[in-house]
Design a protein around this motif. Structure first.
Motif, PDB file in Angstrom:
ATOM      1  N   UNK C 105       0.840  -1.209   0.000  1.00 35.25           N
ATOM      2  CA  UNK C 105       0.000   0.000   0.000  1.00 35.25           C
ATOM      3  C   UNK C 105       0.866   1.246   0.000  1.00 35.25           C
ATOM      4  N   UNK C 119     -10.566  -1.407   0.239  1.00 31.70           N
ATOM      5  CA  UNK C 119     -11.354  -1.570   1.460  1.00 31.70           C
ATOM      6  C   UNK C 119     -10.493  -1.253   2.683  1.00 31.70           C
ATOM      7  N   UNK C 120      -9.259  -1.789   2.682  1.00 38.78           N
ATOM      8  CA  UNK C 120      -8.387  -1.572   3.833  1.00 38.78           C
ATOM      9  C   UNK C 120      -8.163  -0.085   4.059  1.00 38.78           C
ATOM     10  N   UNK C 121      -7.918   0.633   2.964  1.00 39.63           N
ATOM     11  CA  UNK C 121      -7.636   2.052   3.113  1.00 39.63           C
ATOM     12  C   UNK C 121      -8.880   2.842   3.514  1.00 39.63           C
ATOM     13  N   UNK C 123     -11.379   1.666   5.157  1.00 33.78           N
ATOM     14  CA  UNK C 123     -11.609   1.296   6.549  1.00 33.78           C
ATOM     15  C   UNK C 123     -10.753   2.185   7.447  1.00 33.78           C
ATOM     16  N   UNK C 124      -9.482   2.297   7.035  1.00 26.15           N
ATOM     17  CA  UNK C 124      -8.529   3.116   7.769  1.00 26.15           C
ATOM     18  C   UNK C 124      -9.032   4.551   7.877  1.00 26.15           C
TER      19      UNK C 124
END
Lengths: 311, 672, 212
Positions: C105, C119-121, C123-124
């Motif tokens: 990332x 999604x991870x980002x 979410x972050x």
């Protein structure tokens, strides 16, 4: 004893039936909870992929608030929260560098972290603090004959197996047996449900969940009991897609072992939180326990059993 | 002080060894030699490339003559390695060997430091301490203690059997003590042996009978060593002989008692057959058991109740035995005391407990077997007479053999068990022969480094046995596709093909590793041995003293030292027997004269030293009321010396004057 | 038939990458990997990966940074920890996967519309900004950013959730957002990487292998 309670985001959203059933069950058992003041996201799995240290700071804020609240232990029902909070404790213990950063960040909010508040899971609390015998005393309508596939998921037994066996956890089995249920042999107790992949990459994600449903069906379960909001969501909410992809696959006919039947229609097996089952046995209403929130309703025989027991 | 030799003129020769670059790379040896040359009483000071070499030793001898030296100090490696070499050189040069002192500047200095200047300064200090000390040395005499010619061999597996026979054939008396009712050990359970595929029983049982018949061997089976006292050449050992409820001398092995037992059918799990078969309460472990004597299991015999005699059975066994009168329900355990000069420990191993790896389903799925169970299953004298009939009543059409179960795994045992690759291939061959099933080996690496082993691997490949390089994570019974229904499923990465595979099989064989016995620590204490971190008994030196222990006169053979195959166990047993023979045929051992003695005039007879001595070497002379130390028993540990309130105990080689001089020398500042 | 050369040259390695990963706390045991494949054999997702987890371990150790950070493997890891608890060398494979995800990332090594890192980002961002995550909003944002058609395909699920009261219409958030912001600012200021003996020498998005 009074516990700090960390609901986590899911228990306020897609998994609210878990909270709706957990709170009244614990109330019946005389366990008092106090929701953590202004708790924030635990810093879950997806967050860890972006910045592990920040995820640790997020988790630590919750741990520090719990310490400030003064209750000895913190209850975290969601498996992801349970793991992330515990993992943060391990991480801070192992890495003084990260701990120093976290402490510095916490000072911004007049908080400190000492590491003295254990993070507990409701299964652990019910079996080891409340006790099976105490729970039996409150059973009004035993769920006799209800066949359960107990599904624990990954994160409460891996990587740390703190209160149950890593290979064959039994705390939920024992609780549900105490309220009259029968456990089917379910070899996938701790196999992965696919986690958030069901949303991001449905092909592999849904396959993981489908395998769990199919095996519960072939093992003759009436209901799948879960302990995690994400597991429950994955098994409960994607059935349409699963039927489209794999509904034509055949399984041995439960009524005639020489014949095979398509799995599709059987996929509507109810997937509930274990606390909902305990609540039913305690005589709480389906509505109180959020049972209407499931995509597949509890099957008639099970409910009929319950009502006949009540009669 | 030097009244002993009547020589006040101390003339010291000092030699610092380069040990190639082992010492010279970190210590400036020339500087050390130069420094020592200036110390009092030093006549000669040299550095030399290899002091332990012949020219090095000759240098000492030449200097003794040329310069009239009467004390020698060598600064080199550990005395454990070369003290004996240099003492002999000094003696050959005409001096008492104890006018020598060795200073360790390798293990204690050059190998453990990184700063050359500081290491050199330390070497000077150590050398100075040695120079001061040696001036105080006295001439001492080496005592000779006779060696008792009898030998005790503990453990009757193939290693113990071979050691006992080797010694017995050379005319020595041997006591062979075995815990189980019969000798034979693990090898007696095997069907065939790799890589030659000899029948294990065919090559083992002749040796077993030879043991049983040999006049020089006293075989005590169903017995355990419970106590050992004494020292090399003179051990006193107590052996507990457990009751078999059958008198060994009278039983002929006719087994009439077994056929007449009130239990018409065998009913109790048979340990020899890995609990796959059944036996009666009166039994003989296996047809070729040695000794050919039956025994009665009081836990299940009707004449006992939970091990206590009740006399409630009609005892048809006694009737069947008739005039031989070999059955004795009142038999008690017996303690035997023996004297031996040497001991060979060959207590073997236990197989890894598969319960520690529940992911492989042993106990949960009936068709998961351990390798040892399969040895019995393919054996013609096993519980199924060699028919590979599974616990679920089927014959297998496909079999998976999982290697490295409880080996090479930080979660269980870290070591490679060395024999599993080969025995797995042997079992693959035998199972293929017996069942014609499709056979898969799941391995991490194939380790086939023995004679004919790689060729055996090649033969298996030719037979069409599958080898899949990948460690199995778990064995399950859930089906993903219909062909897997009702089968055990192994999901594994075929790491060579780079794909994940699911392989349904009817039978899983777990190639369990080898580990120390659960009570290995007790045995270690019993015989004053050491254990490595993994729990196997520790040899004195991994390369050059592989069958010796740190206790003189006690030797190791077989798998109690580390996992090994039959050829290696036998070779090691032969080596252990040879080491014992060296001691016996020499007839005596030379005792290091570092023993303690009591200066009678100063002893108050307070007796405080007596209970402290770990070797019970001290007693009180009844007439004089003074303590007395038996030199033969004293091991020179120094406990009494330190404890004596009146300071009346002196230890040779560790006299106060020697030690204080050494300390003074060490603490004196070094001028660089 | 199209032929592809698969040879790897020494210049394909980013020397020091493996060492760098293995110096991160929790990732050290990778040194001991014996390539037994237990991880891949247990991983429920390994059947969808371009490199198996075992191969990712070896490629990492051997400095094949580009191959590792571009692999689908790291994104398919659902953190079930099955590999970690069974690894015979006690390598924390899941944690190494996290470490590799973070690097991918930060250094921009993933396809633009690939939903998992998005999604991870997201979410972050959401948890960072609001203190809490409202899953249905999060999922919607993710679909809008990656695959609008897929978002349309989800309308039925959304409706079903709404009907059962599992689709909140309001974004959750904490009260003391500024407190959280101050805490995060501390982390941003401190260079953890420097403290950790430079385990992320490249820093954020700087390296030439960059985005594609």
């Amino acid at each position: 004893m009074k516990y700090s309670y960390f609901p986590g985001c899911s228990l306020k959203g897609t998994g609210r039936a878990y909270e709706e059933s957990l709170l009244p069950v614990l109330k019946v058992l005389g366990v008092e909870l106090e929701e953590l003041d202004d708790w924030n996201c635990c810093g879950a799995t997806a967050y860890m992929a972006v910045d592990e240290v920040k995820a640790c700071v997020m988790a630590s804020r919750n741990l520090a608030i719990a310490e400030k609240a003064g209750h000895k232990e913190l209850l975290a029902p969601c498996s992801a929260c349970y793991l992330v909070l515990n993992k943060t404790k391990h991480y801070l213990h192992e890495s003084p560098v990260v701990e120093a950063v976290v402490q510095k960040a916490l000072r911004q909010a007049n908080l400190t972290y000492s590491g003295n508040t254990p993070v507990r899971h409701p299964l652990d609390l019910l079996v080891n603090n409340v006790g099976i015998e105490e729970i039996k005393k409150h059973v009004k309508h035993p769920l006799k004959g209800l066949k359960i596939a107990p599904y624990y998921g990954c994160q409460i037994v891996r990587p740390y197996a703190t209160f149950d066996d890593q290979y064959n956890p039994t705390t939920m089995d024992r609780l549900l047996e105490a309220i009259g249920c029968t456990m089917v042999t379910y070899p996938l107790k701790t196999r992965c449900c696919g986690g958030s992949l069901t949303g991001t990459l449905p092909e592999p994600g849904l396959l993981c969940s489908y395998i769990l449903l199919k095996e519960a069906i072939t093992r003759g379960a009436d209901v799948i009991a879960t302990v995690c909001p994400l597991c429950q969501f994955n098994l409960d909410c994607y059935r349409d897609k699963m039927k489209g992809k794999w509904g034509h696959e055949t399984i041995p006919d439960p009524r005639n072992k020489d014949a095979r039947v398509p799995v599709g229609p059987h996929l509507d097996i109810p997937v509930v939180f274990f606390t909902q089952l305990i609540g039913l046995a305690f005589g709480l209403s389906e509505k109180e326990l959020g049972l209407q929130r499931g995509f597949a309703p509890m099957r008639k025989p099970a409910c009929a059993q319950r009502q006949s027991a009540a009669a | 002080m030097d009244k002993v030799n009547g020589n006040h003129d101390v003339r010291i020769g000092f030699y610092v060894c380069n040990c190639g670059t082992n010492i010279a790379a970190m210590v400036d040896v020339q500087a050390v030699a130069k420094y020592v040359a200036a110390l009092p009483n030093v006549v000669v000071s040299r550095d030399y490339k290899y002091m332990c070499s012949d020219p090095g030793q000759e240098l000492i001898q030449k200097d003794i003559k040329e310069f009239g030296l009467n004390r020698i100090v060598v600064a080199a490696c550990s005395p454990l390695l070369h003290e004996h070499t240099f003492r002999s050189a000094v003696e050959a040069g005409g001096l008492n060997p104890f006018f020598f002192h060795m200073v360790n500047i390798r293990e204690h200095d050059s190998w453990v430091h990184t700063d050359r200047d500081e290491a050199t300064a330390k070497a000077k200090a150590l050398a100075r301490a040695g120079i001061r000390r040696v001036a105080r040395h006295r001439a001492l005499e080496v005592k000779k203690v006779p060696v008792h010619p009898d030998v005790l061999v503990v453990g009757g597996g193939i290693a113990g059997i071979h050691a006992a026979l080797t010694l017995a054939k050379s005319g020595k008396k041997v006591y062979l003590v075995e815990r189980e009712p019969s000798i034979g050990g693990h090898m007696a359970k095997f069907d065939k042996t790799f890589p030659t595929l000899d029948c294990a029983a065919c090559i083992l049982t002749p040796k077993m009978s030879e043991v049983g018949a040999h006049e020089n061997i006293t075989l005590w089976s169903y017995s355990e060593v419970v106590k050992m006292d004494g020292y090399v050449g003179n051990f006193k050992v107590t052996v507990r002989r457990k009751p078999r409820y059958v008198l060994e001398d009278l039983c002929t092995g006719c087994q009439e008692c077994i056929s007449h037992c009130v239990y018409k059918e065998p009913k109790f799990p048979d340990a020899f057959n890995e609990h796959l078969g059944k036996r009666k309460p009166v039994y003989i472990p296996f047809p070729q058991a040695t000794p050919q004597v039956v025994l009665i299991d009081p836990e299940v015999c009707l004449n006992f109740r939970r091990g206590v005699l009740t006399d409630k059975c009609k005892k048809p066994c006694v009737e069947a035995c008739g005039d031989r009168k070999a059955i004795d329900f009142k038999q008690k355990e017996e303690l035997k005391e023996i004297k031996v000069g040497t001991i060979i420990v060959a207590t073997g191993f236990k197989t890894f407990d598969v319960g520690r790896m529940p992911q492989y389903g042993y106990g949960r799925y009936p068709n998961v077997y351990t390798a040892l169970e399969v040895e019995r299953l393919v054996n013609a004298s096993g519980p199924t007479a060699g028919d590979v009939l599974l616990r679920d009543g089927h014959h297998p059409k496909s079999i998976g053999i999982i290697h490295c179960v409880g080996s090479r795994d930080k979660n269980t045992n870290r070591w490679c068990s060395r024999v599993c690759c080969m025995y797995s291939m042997k079992l693959a061959h035998l199972l293929k022969e017996h069942t014609e099933a499709e056979i898969y080996n799941f391995y991490i690496d194939i380790r086939a480094p023995g004679k004919g082993y790689e060729e055996f691997y090649d033969k298996l490949l030719e037979e069409g046995v599958h080898f899949i390089r990948g460690r199995v994570g778990e064995v399950t019974d859930w089906a993903f596709i219909p062909e897997e229904e009702g089968k055990l499923v192994i999901r594994v990465e075929d790491t060579l093909a780079g794909v994940v595979r699911r392989i349904p099989v009817d039978m899983v064989v777990l190639a369990t590793g080898l580990e120390p016995h659960a009570d290995a620590q007790n045995v270690r204490r019993l015989f004053n041995m050491s254990c490595g971190t993994e729990g196997f008994f520790l040899e004195r030196h991994p390369k050059l003293a592989p069958v010796n222990t740190f206790t003189d006169g006690i030797f190791l053979a077989g798998c109690c030292q580390s996992p090994k195959d039959i050829p290696d166990s036998v070779a090691q047993a032969g080596a252990a027997a040879a080491e014992a023979l060296v001691l016996i045929d020499t007839g005596h051992i030379e005792q290091e004269p570092n023993t303690a003695y009591v200066v009678e005039a100063e002893c108050s007879g307070c007796k405080s030293c007596i209970p402290l001595c770990p070797y019970t070497a001290i007693s009180l002379l009844p007439d004089k009321k003074k303590a007395y130390i038996n030199e033969a028993l004293c091991k020179g540990c120094g406990t009494c010396v330190a404890a004596c309130p009146s300071g009346s105990i002196v230890q040779n080689l560790f006299e106060d004057a020697e030690i204080f001089s050494e300390i003074d020398g060490l603490l004196e500042p070094t001028s660089v | 038939m199209e032929l592809k050369r698969t040879i790897k040259y020494e210049s394909d390695r980013v020397k020091g990458f493996g060492r760098e990963v293995m110096s991160v706390p929790g990732c050290e045991q990778l040194e001991h990997c014996i390539q037994c494949g237990t991880c891949s054999g247990l991983c429920p997702l390994s059947i969808f990966m371009d490199y198996t987890p075992r191969q990712v371990m070896e490629l990492t150790r051997s400095d094949f940074k580009t191959e590792v950070l571009r692999s689908t493997t790291i994104w398919l890891c659902a953190s079930c920890y099955a590999c970690t608890v069974e690894c015979p060398k006690q390598i924390r494979i899941t944690d190494i996967m996290y470490e590799l995800k973070q690097r991918a990332i930060h250094e921009g090594f993933y396809p633009k519309r690939f939903p998992i890192p998005v999604l991870a980002q997201e979410f972050y961002k959401m948890s960072h900004k609001r203190g809490r995550v409202t899953e249905n909003f999060l999922a919607t944002i993710m679909f809008l950013k990656t695959d609008i058609l897929a978002a349309l395909g989800m309308w039925r699920l959304g409706l079903n959730l709404l009907r059962r009261g599992r689709f909140p219409l309001k974004l959750e958030g904490i009260k003391r957002k500024s407190e959280l912001e101050r805490m995060m600012a501390v982390v941003d200021k401190l260079s953890i990487d420097a403290l950790n003996n430079g385990h992320q020498t490249g820093g954020n998005g700087g390296r030439q292998h960059g985005a594609h």
